[in-house]
Motif scaffolding. Structure first.
Motif, short mmCIF file in Angstrom:
data_model
loop_
_atom_site.label_atom_id
_atom_site.label_comp_id
_atom_site.label_asym_id
_atom_site.label_seq_id
_atom_site.Cartn_x
_atom_site.Cartn_y
_atom_site.Cartn_z
N GLU A 196 0.83 -1.20 0.00
CA GLU A 196 0.00 0.00 0.00
C GLU A 196 0.87 1.26 0.00
N ALA A 197 1.95 1.22 0.77
CA ALA A 197 2.83 2.39 0.85
C ALA A 197 3.56 2.63 -0.47
N VAL A 198 4.00 1.56 -1.11
CA VAL A 198 4.77 1.69 -2.35
C VAL A 198 3.86 2.02 -3.53
N GLY A 199 2.67 1.43 -3.56
CA GLY A 199 1.77 1.64 -4.68
C GLY A 199 2.26 0.91 -5.92
N LEU A 200 1.86 1.39 -7.10
CA LEU A 200 2.21 0.72 -8.35
C LEU A 200 3.48 1.27 -8.99
N GLY A 201 4.06 2.30 -8.39
CA GLY A 201 5.24 2.90 -9.00
C GLY A 201 6.37 3.09 -8.02
N SER A 202 6.59 4.35 -7.60
CA SER A 202 7.69 4.68 -6.70
C SER A 202 7.19 5.52 -5.54
N THR A 203 7.90 5.43 -4.43
CA THR A 203 7.60 6.24 -3.25
C THR A 203 8.90 6.82 -2.70
N TYR A 204 8.86 8.10 -2.34
CA TYR A 204 10.03 8.77 -1.78
C TYR A 204 9.71 9.23 -0.36
N ALA A 205 10.57 8.88 0.58
CA ALA A 205 10.44 9.38 1.94
C ALA A 205 11.79 9.90 2.38
N SER A 206 11.84 11.10 2.95
CA SER A 206 13.12 11.67 3.35
C SER A 206 12.97 12.52 4.60
N GLU A 207 14.02 12.52 5.41
CA GLU A 207 14.06 13.33 6.62
C GLU A 207 15.47 13.26 7.21
N GLY A 208 15.95 14.39 7.72
CA GLY A 208 17.22 14.40 8.44
C GLY A 208 18.39 13.86 7.66
N LYS A 209 18.55 14.27 6.38
CA LYS A 209 19.65 13.83 5.53
C LYS A 209 19.64 12.33 5.28
N LYS A 210 18.45 11.73 5.34
CA LYS A 210 18.27 10.32 5.00
C LYS A 210 17.05 10.20 4.10
N MET A 211 17.09 9.19 3.21
CA MET A 211 15.92 8.95 2.39
C MET A 211 15.70 7.45 2.21
N PHE A 212 14.46 7.09 1.90
CA PHE A 212 14.08 5.70 1.66
C PHE A 212 13.23 5.72 0.39
N PHE A 213 13.84 5.35 -0.73
CA PHE A 213 13.19 5.44 -2.04
C PHE A 213 12.86 4.03 -2.51
N THR A 214 11.58 3.74 -2.74
CA THR A 214 11.17 2.41 -3.18
C THR A 214 10.65 2.44 -4.60
N GLN A 215 10.78 1.31 -5.28
CA GLN A 215 10.39 1.21 -6.69
C GLN A 215 9.89 -0.20 -6.96
N ARG A 216 8.67 -0.31 -7.51
CA ARG A 216 8.11 -1.62 -7.84
C ARG A 216 8.55 -2.02 -9.24
N ASN A 217 9.09 -3.24 -9.37
CA ASN A 217 9.49 -3.75 -10.67
C ASN A 217 8.37 -4.58 -11.30
N GLY A 218 8.49 -4.82 -12.60
CA GLY A 218 7.44 -5.52 -13.32
C GLY A 218 7.21 -6.95 -12.87
N ASP A 219 8.25 -7.60 -12.31
CA ASP A 219 8.10 -8.98 -11.87
C ASP A 219 7.59 -9.09 -10.44
N GLY A 220 7.28 -7.94 -9.80
CA GLY A 220 6.76 -7.96 -8.45
C GLY A 220 7.79 -7.68 -7.37
N ARG A 221 9.06 -7.67 -7.74
CA ARG A 221 10.09 -7.32 -6.76
C ARG A 221 9.98 -5.84 -6.41
#
Length: 236
Positions: free
Chosen positions: A103-128
């Motif tokens: 739910e957080a990632v969705g069907l594409g990409s999600t960017y979260a950042s704070e305090g000089k840190k980030m957590f960038f997620t990306q859904r691939n076509g095979d489900g990874r």
């Protein structure tokens, strides 16, 4: 206005299928040395002992290109940002108990950042689902080689982040943790023409990741070079 996306694995398969000939690509050849010859030719020696001579040498060999020094003294600069690429395998991502991550990632990409840190997620076509866990740190920063110890370091760094972020770290693939420091070549990098050799892609214009720009530029490089070579051959 379209910005189509494609997984690198799928793109790789498209390109390989288009080549057709099984003899056109030689796998298992790690380049170890280059010796310039006359008339723009170069003698290439590989780690498996094979040696060959090129008429046209194209360095498409990334940030730490072995071909670039033939044309330019430029070296990659460090952005001051590094961190691991981690991922969740398709079968794990599909489990009902990981619905919060999906739910957080969705069907594409999600960017979260704070305090000089980030957590960038990306859904691939095979489900990874991939995540890039970048933060400001010296280039020498690394993680323990033991996956469980590496996860504990990351959990400590992201201890106050959303529960799904921490779960992602906990269940990520232990065989796929890769450190990815961000490097770049200075804007405007150029070199004097030299017969028989050129560079394309990250070897020529390395940049930090942004919406697939680097990969798309590499594709344009390949297209333009291909058209140039085809034109030269057609003219004899």
């Amino acid at each position: 206005d379209a910005r189509p996306e494609i997984d690198r694995r799928v793109l790789r398969e498209v390109l390989l299928d288009a080549i057709g000939s099984t003899n056109a690509i030689k796998w298992g050849h790690a380049l170890t040395s280059i010796r310039p010859l006359e008339d723009g030719q170069h003698e290439l020696t590989f780690s498996n002992g094979h040696t060959t001579v090129s008429d046209i040498l194209v360095g498409a060999d990334g940030a730490h290109s072995r071909i670039r020094p033939l044309l330019s003294p430029a070296t990659p600069q460090y952005h001051g940002v590094t961190g691991p690429e981690i991922s969740i395998a398709p079968d794990i991502a599909a489990l009902p108990e990981n619905g919060d991550i999906n739910e957080a990632v969705g069907l594409g990409s999600t960017y979260a950042s704070e305090g000089k840190k980030m957590f960038f997620t990306q859904r691939n076509g095979d489900g990874r689902i991939r995540a890039y866990v970048w933060h400001c740190a010296p280039l020498e920063w690394s993680l323990p080689s033991d996956p469980m110890a590496a996860k504990q370091v990351l959990l400590g760094m992201y201890q106050d982040w959303a529960p799904w972020v921490r779960k992602f770290i906990q269940i990520c693939d232990e065989q796929a943790i890769y450190i990815r420091p961000l490097l770049y070549l200075l804007v405007g990098h150029r070199w004097e023409h030299k017969a028989g050799v050129t560079i394309i892609g990250d070897a020529a214009h390395l940049m930090s990741p942004f919406a697939g720009a680097g990969a798309n530029l590499a594709m344009v490089d390949g297209l333009e070079l291909g058209l140039t070579l085809a034109d030269a051959i057609s003219k004899g």
